[in-house]
Design a protein around this motif. Structure first.
Motif, PDB file in Angstrom:
ATOM      1  N   ALA A   1       0.823  -1.223   0.000  1.00  0.00           N
ATOM      2  CA  ALA A   1       0.000   0.000   0.000  1.00  0.00           C
ATOM      3  C   ALA A   1       0.850   1.264   0.000  1.00  0.00           C
ATOM      4  O   ALA A   1       0.515   2.267   0.628  1.00  0.00           O
ATOM      5  CB  ALA A   1      -0.974  -0.001   1.167  1.00  0.00           C
TER       6      ALA A   1
ATOM      7  N   GLN B   1     -14.013  -6.480  -4.517  1.00  0.00           N
ATOM      8  CA  GLN B   1     -13.598  -5.094  -4.717  1.00  0.00           C
ATOM      9  C   GLN B   1     -12.086  -5.087  -4.920  1.00  0.00           C
ATOM     10  O   GLN B   1     -11.349  -5.596  -4.072  1.00  0.00           O
ATOM     11  CB  GLN B   1     -13.938  -4.201  -3.514  1.00  0.00           C
ATOM     12  CG  GLN B   1     -13.488  -2.752  -3.716  1.00  0.00           C
ATOM     13  CD  GLN B   1     -13.295  -1.955  -2.432  1.00  0.00           C
ATOM     14  OE1 GLN B   1     -13.702  -2.352  -1.348  1.00  0.00           O
ATOM     15  NE2 GLN B   1     -12.621  -0.810  -2.541  1.00  0.00           N
TER      16      GLN B   1
ATOM     17  N   THR C   1      -8.538  -3.317  -4.800  1.00  0.00           N
ATOM     18  CA  THR C   1      -7.988  -2.187  -4.055  1.00  0.00           C
ATOM     19  C   THR C   1      -6.533  -1.953  -4.467  1.00  0.00           C
ATOM     20  O   THR C   1      -5.915  -2.815  -5.100  1.00  0.00           O
ATOM     21  CB  THR C   1      -7.999  -2.434  -2.527  1.00  0.00           C
ATOM     22  OG1 THR C   1      -6.951  -3.357  -2.213  1.00  0.00           O
ATOM     23  CG2 THR C   1      -9.334  -2.943  -2.050  1.00  0.00           C
TER      24      THR C   1
ATOM     25  N   HIS D   1      -3.611  -3.616   0.668  1.00  0.00           N
ATOM     26  CA  HIS D   1      -4.251  -3.755   1.966  1.00  0.00           C
ATOM     27  C   HIS D   1      -3.973  -2.503   2.790  1.00  0.00           C
ATOM     28  O   HIS D   1      -2.818  -2.122   2.970  1.00  0.00           O
ATOM     29  CB  HIS D   1      -3.668  -4.985   2.664  1.00  0.00           C
ATOM     30  CG  HIS D   1      -4.647  -5.641   3.551  1.00  0.00           C
ATOM     31  ND1 HIS D   1      -5.758  -6.292   3.065  1.00  0.00           N
ATOM     32  CD2 HIS D   1      -4.732  -5.672   4.884  1.00  0.00           C
ATOM     33  CE1 HIS D   1      -6.464  -6.727   4.088  1.00  0.00           C
ATOM     34  NE2 HIS D   1      -5.863  -6.384   5.190  1.00  0.00           N
TER      35      HIS D   1
ATOM     36  N   SER E   1      -4.894   0.458   1.787  1.00  0.00           N
ATOM     37  CA  SER E   1      -4.893   1.641   0.921  1.00  0.00           C
ATOM     38  C   SER E   1      -6.199   2.413   1.093  1.00  0.00           C
ATOM     39  O   SER E   1      -7.156   1.909   1.692  1.00  0.00           O
ATOM     40  CB  SER E   1      -4.774   1.184  -0.536  1.00  0.00           C
ATOM     41  OG  SER E   1      -5.923   0.428  -0.885  1.00  0.00           O
TER      42      SER E   1
ATOM     43  N   SER F   1      -8.462   2.991  -1.010  1.00  0.00           N
ATOM     44  CA  SER F   1      -9.604   2.287  -1.608  1.00  0.00           C
ATOM     45  C   SER F   1     -10.053   1.145  -0.698  1.00  0.00           C
ATOM     46  O   SER F   1     -11.243   0.847  -0.611  1.00  0.00           O
ATOM     47  CB  SER F   1      -9.226   1.761  -2.998  1.00  0.00           C
ATOM     48  OG  SER F   1      -7.911   1.243  -3.004  1.00  0.00           O
ATOM     49  N   HIS F   2      -9.123   0.523   0.026  1.00  0.00           N
ATOM     50  CA  HIS F   2      -9.503  -0.527   0.989  1.00  0.00           C
ATOM     51  C   HIS F   2     -10.254   0.102   2.160  1.00  0.00           C
ATOM     52  O   HIS F   2     -11.322  -0.370   2.565  1.00  0.00           O
ATOM     53  CB  HIS F   2      -8.252  -1.256   1.475  1.00  0.00           C
ATOM     54  CG  HIS F   2      -8.514  -2.305   2.509  1.00  0.00           C
ATOM     55  ND1 HIS F   2      -7.653  -2.533   3.566  1.00  0.00           N
ATOM     56  CD2 HIS F   2      -9.547  -3.169   2.694  1.00  0.00           C
ATOM     57  CE1 HIS F   2      -8.142  -3.487   4.338  1.00  0.00           C
ATOM     58  NE2 HIS F   2      -9.288  -3.877   3.844  1.00  0.00           N
TER      59      HIS F   2
ATOM     60  N   GLY G   1     -13.671   0.832   1.235  1.00  0.00           N
ATOM     61  CA  GLY G   1     -14.458  -0.406   1.147  1.00  0.00           C
ATOM     62  C   GLY G   1     -14.932  -0.873   2.522  1.00  0.00           C
ATOM     63  O   GLY G   1     -16.097  -1.284   2.678  1.00  0.00           O
TER      64      GLY G   1
ATOM     65  N   PHE H   1     -11.911  -8.263  -0.552  1.00  0.00           N
ATOM     66  CA  PHE H   1     -10.961  -7.259  -1.029  1.00  0.00           C
ATOM     67  C   PHE H   1      -9.857  -7.978  -1.807  1.00  0.00           C
ATOM     68  O   PHE H   1      -9.282  -8.946  -1.319  1.00  0.00           O
ATOM     69  CB  PHE H   1     -10.351  -6.502   0.156  1.00  0.00           C
ATOM     70  CG  PHE H   1     -11.358  -5.739   0.967  1.00  0.00           C
ATOM     71  CD1 PHE H   1     -11.704  -6.157   2.247  1.00  0.00           C
ATOM     72  CD2 PHE H   1     -11.979  -4.625   0.436  1.00  0.00           C
ATOM     73  CE1 PHE H   1     -12.648  -5.457   2.996  1.00  0.00           C
ATOM     74  CE2 PHE H   1     -12.921  -3.920   1.169  1.00  0.00           C
ATOM     75  CZ  PHE H   1     -13.259  -4.340   2.451  1.00  0.00           C
TER      76      PHE H   1
ATOM     77  N   PRO I   1      -6.320  -7.120  -3.195  1.00  0.00           N
ATOM     78  CA  PRO I   1      -5.281  -6.066  -3.212  1.00  0.00           C
ATOM     79  C   PRO I   1      -4.352  -6.157  -4.423  1.00  0.00           C
ATOM     80  O   PRO I   1      -3.946  -7.258  -4.811  1.00  0.00           O
ATOM     81  CB  PRO I   1      -4.505  -6.335  -1.918  1.00  0.00           C
ATOM     82  CG  PRO I   1      -4.675  -7.798  -1.659  1.00  0.00           C
ATOM     83  CD  PRO I   1      -6.010  -8.197  -2.261  1.00  0.00           C
TER      84      PRO I   1
ATOM     85  N   ILE J   1      -8.303  -1.519  11.270  1.00  0.00           N
ATOM     86  CA  ILE J   1      -7.802  -2.018   9.984  1.00  0.00           C
ATOM     87  C   ILE J   1      -6.304  -2.222  10.148  1.00  0.00           C
ATOM     88  O   ILE J   1      -5.595  -1.305  10.573  1.00  0.00           O
ATOM     89  CB  ILE J   1      -8.073  -0.996   8.870  1.00  0.00           C
ATOM     90  CG1 ILE J   1      -9.570  -0.719   8.743  1.00  0.00           C
ATOM     91  CG2 ILE J   1      -7.524  -1.484   7.526  1.00  0.00           C
ATOM     92  CD1 ILE J   1      -9.893   0.445   7.827  1.00  0.00           C
TER      93      ILE J   1
ATOM     94  N   GLU K   1      -0.729  -5.250   5.976  1.00  0.00           N
ATOM     95  CA  GLU K   1      -0.402  -6.642   5.644  1.00  0.00           C
ATOM     96  C   GLU K   1       0.424  -7.291   6.750  1.00  0.00           C
ATOM     97  O   GLU K   1       1.215  -6.612   7.362  1.00  0.00           O
ATOM     98  CB  GLU K   1       0.405  -6.687   4.350  1.00  0.00           C
ATOM     99  CG  GLU K   1      -0.482  -6.918   3.161  1.00  0.00           C
ATOM    100  CD  GLU K   1       0.121  -6.350   1.855  1.00  0.00           C
ATOM    101  OE1 GLU K   1      -0.544  -6.397   0.854  1.00  0.00           O
ATOM    102  OE2 GLU K   1       1.242  -5.835   1.941  1.00  0.00           O
TER     103      GLU K   1
END
Ligand code: MLT
Length: 329
Positions: free
Chosen positions: A75, A158, A160, A163, A165, A167-168, A171, A184, A186, A326, A329
Protein backbone atom coordinates in the motif's frame (compact mmCIF):
# COMPACT_ATOMS: atom_id res chain seq x y z
CA UNK A 1 50.53 25.60 16.00
CA UNK A 2 49.28 28.27 18.45
CA UNK A 3 48.36 31.36 16.41
CA UNK A 4 48.16 34.91 17.80
CA UNK A 5 44.50 35.42 18.99
CA UNK A 6 43.52 38.03 16.28
CA UNK A 7 44.94 35.87 13.48
CA UNK A 8 43.20 32.79 14.99
CA UNK A 9 39.84 34.52 15.22
CA UNK A 10 40.24 35.79 11.64
CA UNK A 11 41.03 32.31 10.36
CA UNK A 12 38.25 30.78 12.45
CA UNK A 13 35.76 33.24 10.98
CA UNK A 14 37.08 32.41 7.57
CA UNK A 15 36.82 28.70 8.23
CA UNK A 16 33.28 29.08 9.54
CA UNK A 17 32.37 30.87 6.37
CA UNK A 18 33.86 28.13 4.19
CA UNK A 19 31.12 25.45 4.74
CA UNK A 20 28.45 28.16 4.42
CA UNK A 21 30.08 29.39 1.21
CA UNK A 22 30.46 25.83 -0.18
CA UNK A 23 26.87 25.02 0.87
CA UNK A 24 25.53 28.15 -0.86
CA UNK A 25 27.66 27.41 -3.92
CA UNK A 26 26.40 23.85 -3.75
CA UNK A 27 22.76 24.91 -3.47
CA UNK A 28 23.23 27.36 -6.36
CA UNK A 29 24.60 24.50 -8.44
CA UNK A 30 21.62 22.31 -7.44
CA UNK A 31 20.39 20.40 -9.28
CA UNK A 32 23.61 19.33 -10.94
CA UNK A 33 22.30 15.99 -12.26
CA UNK A 34 19.04 14.13 -12.94
CA UNK A 35 16.75 13.50 -9.97
CA UNK A 36 14.36 10.66 -9.10
CA UNK A 37 10.71 11.03 -8.18
CA UNK A 38 9.69 7.90 -6.26
CA UNK A 39 6.11 6.80 -7.03
CA UNK A 40 5.06 4.24 -4.39
CA UNK A 41 2.49 2.60 -6.71
CA UNK A 42 2.44 0.78 -10.02
CA UNK A 43 2.85 2.58 -13.35
CA UNK A 44 -0.33 3.71 -15.07
CA UNK A 45 -2.20 4.46 -11.85
CA UNK A 46 -3.35 7.87 -10.55
CA UNK A 47 -0.23 8.74 -8.55
CA UNK A 48 2.01 7.68 -11.44
CA UNK A 49 -0.05 9.78 -13.89
CA UNK A 50 0.04 12.88 -11.68
CA UNK A 51 3.77 12.38 -10.96
CA UNK A 52 4.61 12.17 -14.66
CA UNK A 53 2.65 15.34 -15.50
CA UNK A 54 4.48 17.22 -12.72
CA UNK A 55 7.93 15.72 -13.42
CA UNK A 56 7.72 16.65 -17.10
CA UNK A 57 7.07 20.32 -16.27
CA UNK A 58 9.35 20.55 -13.22
CA UNK A 59 12.23 19.54 -15.45
CA UNK A 60 11.89 22.87 -17.32
CA UNK A 61 12.13 24.93 -14.12
CA UNK A 62 14.90 22.83 -12.61
CA UNK A 63 16.96 22.38 -15.77
CA UNK A 64 17.42 18.70 -14.97
CA UNK A 65 15.45 15.54 -15.84
CA UNK A 66 13.12 14.28 -13.10
CA UNK A 67 12.98 10.51 -13.57
CA UNK A 68 9.84 8.76 -12.32
CA UNK A 69 10.69 5.53 -10.51
CA UNK A 70 7.90 3.15 -9.41
CA UNK A 71 8.80 1.46 -6.11
CA UNK A 72 5.70 -0.56 -5.24
CA UNK A 73 4.18 -2.77 -2.58
CA UNK A 74 2.45 -2.83 0.80
CA UNK A 75 0.00 0.00 0.00
CA UNK A 76 2.84 2.40 -0.83
CA UNK A 77 4.89 1.87 2.33
CA UNK A 78 7.85 0.38 0.40
CA UNK A 79 8.31 3.38 -1.87
CA UNK A 80 7.78 5.94 0.89
CA UNK A 81 10.30 4.04 3.03
CA UNK A 82 12.82 4.39 0.18
CA UNK A 83 12.43 8.19 0.30
CA UNK A 84 12.70 8.26 4.11
CA UNK A 85 16.05 6.42 3.91
CA UNK A 86 17.41 8.50 1.00
CA UNK A 87 20.23 11.04 1.35
CA UNK A 88 18.86 14.57 2.05
CA UNK A 89 20.74 15.88 -1.00
CA UNK A 90 17.75 16.93 -3.10
CA UNK A 91 18.03 14.10 -5.65
CA UNK A 92 15.28 11.83 -4.29
CA UNK A 93 11.80 13.37 -4.43
CA UNK A 94 8.83 11.64 -2.80
CA UNK A 95 5.23 11.89 -4.06
CA UNK A 96 2.46 10.53 -1.88
CA UNK A 97 -1.04 11.15 -0.67
CA UNK A 98 -3.62 10.76 2.10
CA UNK A 99 -3.16 6.99 1.91
CA UNK A 100 0.63 6.89 2.13
CA UNK A 101 1.16 9.77 4.58
CA UNK A 102 -1.94 9.55 6.82
CA UNK A 103 -3.70 6.14 6.63
CA UNK A 104 -0.54 4.02 6.54
CA UNK A 105 0.78 5.73 9.66
CA UNK A 106 -2.28 4.51 11.58
CA UNK A 107 -2.46 0.92 10.34
CA UNK A 108 1.12 -0.20 9.58
CA UNK A 109 4.09 -0.70 11.93
CA UNK A 110 6.40 1.51 9.85
CA UNK A 111 10.19 1.98 10.05
CA UNK A 112 9.58 5.70 9.53
CA UNK A 113 7.15 8.37 10.79
CA UNK A 114 4.83 9.65 8.06
CA UNK A 115 5.05 13.26 9.31
CA UNK A 116 8.32 13.65 11.26
CA UNK A 117 10.64 11.85 8.85
CA UNK A 118 9.91 14.07 5.84
CA UNK A 119 10.35 17.68 4.77
CA UNK A 120 7.12 19.02 3.26
CA UNK A 121 7.44 20.75 -0.13
CA UNK A 122 3.91 21.37 -1.43
CA UNK A 123 0.39 20.08 -1.90
CA UNK A 124 -0.22 19.14 -5.55
CA UNK A 125 -3.90 18.28 -6.10
CA UNK A 126 -6.83 16.42 -4.58
CA UNK A 127 -9.55 14.24 -6.04
CA UNK A 128 -12.53 12.37 -4.68
CA UNK A 129 -13.08 8.71 -5.38
CA UNK A 130 -15.59 7.17 -7.76
CA UNK A 131 -17.58 4.02 -7.09
CA UNK A 132 -17.17 2.18 -10.39
CA UNK A 133 -17.92 -1.32 -11.66
CA UNK A 134 -17.19 -3.70 -14.49
CA UNK A 135 -19.29 -3.01 -17.60
CA UNK A 136 -21.40 -6.15 -17.27
CA UNK A 137 -22.35 -5.86 -13.60
CA UNK A 138 -26.18 -6.05 -13.44
CA UNK A 139 -26.81 -2.86 -11.43
CA UNK A 140 -27.79 0.54 -12.85
CA UNK A 141 -27.41 2.73 -9.78
CA UNK A 142 -25.75 2.74 -6.36
CA UNK A 143 -28.74 1.26 -4.52
CA UNK A 144 -28.88 -1.61 -7.03
CA UNK A 145 -25.13 -2.15 -6.62
CA UNK A 146 -25.51 -2.43 -2.82
CA UNK A 147 -28.43 -4.84 -3.26
CA UNK A 148 -26.38 -6.91 -5.74
CA UNK A 149 -23.44 -7.01 -3.32
CA UNK A 150 -25.69 -8.28 -0.54
CA UNK A 151 -27.03 -11.09 -2.75
CA UNK A 152 -23.54 -12.00 -4.01
CA UNK A 153 -21.65 -11.59 -0.72
CA UNK A 154 -19.85 -14.92 -1.12
CA UNK A 155 -18.30 -14.09 -4.49
CA UNK A 156 -18.35 -10.29 -4.95
CA UNK A 157 -14.93 -8.63 -5.18
CA UNK A 158 -13.60 -5.09 -4.72
CA UNK A 159 -10.21 -4.35 -6.25
CA UNK A 160 -7.99 -2.19 -4.06
CA UNK A 161 -4.60 -0.49 -4.34
CA UNK A 162 -3.28 -2.64 -1.49
CA UNK A 163 -4.25 -3.75 1.97
CA UNK A 164 -4.82 -0.61 3.98
CA UNK A 165 -4.89 1.64 0.92
CA UNK A 166 -7.43 4.45 0.65
CA UNK A 167 -9.60 2.29 -1.61
CA UNK A 168 -9.50 -0.53 0.99
CA UNK A 169 -10.40 1.90 3.80
CA UNK A 170 -13.33 3.19 1.72
CA UNK A 171 -14.46 -0.41 1.15
CA UNK A 172 -14.40 -1.14 4.88
CA UNK A 173 -16.39 2.05 5.39
CA UNK A 174 -18.92 0.98 2.68
CA UNK A 175 -19.37 -2.39 4.40
CA UNK A 176 -19.86 -0.66 7.77
CA UNK A 177 -22.58 1.74 6.55
CA UNK A 178 -24.45 -0.64 4.19
CA UNK A 179 -24.03 -4.07 5.79
CA UNK A 180 -22.92 -5.42 2.39
CA UNK A 181 -20.05 -7.96 2.37
CA UNK A 182 -17.49 -8.57 -0.37
CA UNK A 183 -13.88 -9.68 -0.71
CA UNK A 184 -10.96 -7.26 -1.03
CA UNK A 185 -8.52 -8.05 -3.83
CA UNK A 186 -5.28 -6.07 -3.21
CA UNK A 187 -3.08 -4.91 -6.13
CA UNK A 188 0.23 -3.00 -6.23
CA UNK A 189 -1.75 0.06 -7.23
CA UNK A 190 -5.01 1.26 -8.70
CA UNK A 191 -3.57 0.94 -12.22
CA UNK A 192 -3.33 -2.88 -12.29
CA UNK A 193 -6.64 -3.14 -10.41
CA UNK A 194 -8.28 -1.08 -13.16
CA UNK A 195 -6.89 -3.41 -15.84
CA UNK A 196 -8.67 -6.34 -14.13
CA UNK A 197 -11.88 -4.33 -13.71
CA UNK A 198 -11.93 -3.52 -17.43
CA UNK A 199 -11.31 -7.22 -18.10
CA UNK A 200 -14.21 -8.14 -15.78
CA UNK A 201 -11.93 -10.09 -13.40
CA UNK A 202 -13.16 -8.11 -10.40
CA UNK A 203 -16.61 -6.55 -9.78
CA UNK A 204 -16.05 -3.00 -8.54
CA UNK A 205 -13.61 -0.40 -7.24
CA UNK A 206 -13.72 2.72 -5.08
CA UNK A 207 -11.13 4.49 -7.09
CA UNK A 208 -9.48 7.86 -7.56
CA UNK A 209 -11.14 9.97 -10.27
CA UNK A 210 -7.74 10.34 -11.98
CA UNK A 211 -7.67 6.57 -12.57
CA UNK A 212 -11.32 5.93 -13.48
CA UNK A 213 -12.21 8.92 -15.67
CA UNK A 214 -10.22 7.85 -18.76
CA UNK A 215 -11.86 4.36 -18.65
CA UNK A 216 -15.29 5.86 -18.06
CA UNK A 217 -14.87 8.10 -21.09
CA UNK A 218 -13.74 5.05 -23.09
CA UNK A 219 -16.94 3.30 -22.00
CA UNK A 220 -15.08 0.28 -20.58
CA UNK A 221 -16.48 0.60 -17.03
CA UNK A 222 -19.47 2.26 -15.38
CA UNK A 223 -19.80 4.70 -12.48
CA UNK A 224 -22.41 4.97 -9.73
CA UNK A 225 -21.32 7.89 -7.53
CA UNK A 226 -18.58 10.33 -6.50
CA UNK A 227 -17.51 10.23 -2.83
CA UNK A 228 -18.03 13.95 -2.30
CA UNK A 229 -20.72 16.50 -1.43
CA UNK A 230 -20.51 18.13 -4.86
CA UNK A 231 -20.34 16.65 -8.36
CA UNK A 232 -17.04 16.42 -10.23
CA UNK A 233 -16.65 19.26 -12.79
CA UNK A 234 -14.84 16.80 -15.06
CA UNK A 235 -17.83 14.36 -14.93
CA UNK A 236 -20.99 16.28 -13.93
CA UNK A 237 -23.22 13.36 -15.01
CA UNK A 238 -22.11 11.24 -12.02
CA UNK A 239 -24.27 11.77 -8.91
CA UNK A 240 -22.79 12.36 -5.48
CA UNK A 241 -23.09 9.60 -2.86
CA UNK A 242 -25.59 11.87 -1.08
CA UNK A 243 -27.74 12.12 -4.22
CA UNK A 244 -27.38 8.36 -4.78
CA UNK A 245 -28.71 7.57 -1.31
CA UNK A 246 -25.49 6.90 0.62
CA UNK A 247 -24.93 10.14 2.51
CA UNK A 248 -21.60 10.71 4.25
CA UNK A 249 -19.19 8.46 2.32
CA UNK A 250 -16.95 11.47 1.63
CA UNK A 251 -13.34 10.51 0.95
CA UNK A 252 -10.84 12.53 -1.10
CA UNK A 253 -7.18 11.86 -1.68
CA UNK A 254 -4.81 14.80 -1.67
CA UNK A 255 -1.40 14.36 -3.33
CA UNK A 256 1.72 16.17 -2.16
CA UNK A 257 5.51 16.17 -2.46
CA UNK A 258 7.97 15.59 0.37
CA UNK A 259 11.73 15.25 0.68
CA UNK A 260 13.86 13.23 3.12
CA UNK A 261 14.24 14.75 6.58
CA UNK A 262 17.00 17.45 6.88
CA UNK A 263 16.98 18.29 3.14
CA UNK A 264 18.36 21.89 3.17
CA UNK A 265 15.81 24.73 3.00
CA UNK A 266 17.36 26.27 -0.10
CA UNK A 267 16.80 23.01 -1.96
CA UNK A 268 13.23 22.76 -0.68
CA UNK A 269 12.72 26.33 -1.89
CA UNK A 270 14.01 25.45 -5.38
CA UNK A 271 11.75 22.41 -5.64
CA UNK A 272 8.81 24.37 -4.33
CA UNK A 273 9.22 27.07 -6.96
CA UNK A 274 9.42 24.40 -9.67
CA UNK A 275 6.12 22.99 -8.37
CA UNK A 276 4.55 26.47 -8.27
CA UNK A 277 5.65 27.05 -11.88
CA UNK A 278 4.17 23.70 -12.89
CA UNK A 279 0.82 24.31 -11.18
CA UNK A 280 0.65 27.71 -12.90
CA UNK A 281 1.29 26.16 -16.31
CA UNK A 282 -1.91 26.17 -18.41
CA UNK A 283 -1.38 22.77 -20.01
CA UNK A 284 -0.55 21.15 -16.65
CA UNK A 285 -3.68 22.70 -15.13
CA UNK A 286 -5.83 21.50 -18.01
CA UNK A 287 -4.46 17.94 -17.89
CA UNK A 288 -4.94 17.70 -14.11
CA UNK A 289 -8.42 19.21 -14.24
CA UNK A 290 -9.33 16.75 -16.98
CA UNK A 291 -8.39 13.98 -14.52
CA UNK A 292 -10.78 15.38 -11.90
CA UNK A 293 -8.04 17.10 -9.91
CA UNK A 294 -8.74 20.10 -7.73
CA UNK A 295 -5.60 22.26 -7.45
CA UNK A 296 -4.53 24.20 -4.34
CA UNK A 297 -4.57 28.02 -4.61
CA UNK A 298 -1.22 29.79 -5.04
CA UNK A 299 -1.20 30.79 -1.35
CA UNK A 300 -1.47 27.09 -0.39
CA UNK A 301 1.47 25.91 -2.48
CA UNK A 302 4.12 26.09 0.24
CA UNK A 303 5.76 23.79 2.83
CA UNK A 304 4.09 25.45 5.82
CA UNK A 305 0.56 24.87 4.51
CA UNK A 306 1.36 21.23 3.76
CA UNK A 307 2.90 20.70 7.20
CA UNK A 308 -0.17 22.17 8.96
CA UNK A 309 -2.73 20.34 6.79
CA UNK A 310 -0.85 17.03 7.09
CA UNK A 311 -0.88 17.27 10.89
CA UNK A 312 -4.59 18.16 10.90
CA UNK A 313 -5.41 15.15 8.73
CA UNK A 314 -3.44 12.84 11.03
CA UNK A 315 -5.18 14.23 14.11
CA UNK A 316 -8.59 13.74 12.39
CA UNK A 317 -8.17 10.29 10.83
CA UNK A 318 -5.87 8.30 13.13
CA UNK A 319 -8.46 7.90 15.91
CA UNK A 320 -11.09 6.79 13.32
CA UNK A 321 -8.73 4.36 11.55
CA UNK A 322 -7.36 2.91 14.79
CA UNK A 323 -10.91 2.42 16.10
CA UNK A 324 -11.81 0.64 12.83
CA UNK A 325 -8.93 -1.72 13.64
CA UNK A 326 -7.80 -2.02 9.98
CA UNK A 327 -4.40 -3.66 10.00
CA UNK A 328 -1.76 -3.45 7.29
CA UNK A 329 -0.40 -6.64 5.64
C1 MLT B 1 -2.15 4.52 -7.19
O1 MLT B 1 -1.46 5.33 -7.82
O2 MLT B 1 -2.19 3.33 -7.45
C2 MLT B 1 -3.02 5.07 -6.08
O3 MLT B 1 -2.58 6.26 -5.61
C3 MLT B 1 -3.28 4.08 -5.02
C4 MLT B 1 -4.43 4.51 -4.13
O4 MLT B 1 -5.46 4.95 -4.63
O5 MLT B 1 -4.28 4.42 -2.93
Amino acid sequence: MKLPRRQFLHLAAGAAVLPAVSRVAWAQAYPGRPMSMIVPYAAGGPTDTIARIMAERMRISLGQIVLVENVTGAAGTIGVGRVARSAPDGYTIGIGHWGTHVVNGAIYELPYHVLNDFEPVSLIASNPQLIVARKGLPANNLQELIAWLKVNAATATQGTAGHGSASHVSGVYLQAITGARFQFVPYRGAGPAMQDLVAGQIDFMIDQAANSLPQLRAGTIKAYAVTDKTRLPAAPEIPTVDEAGLPGLHISLWHAIWMPKTTPNDIIAKLNSAIVDSLADESVRRRLADLGQDLPGREQQNPQVLATYHKQEIDKWWPILKAANIKGE
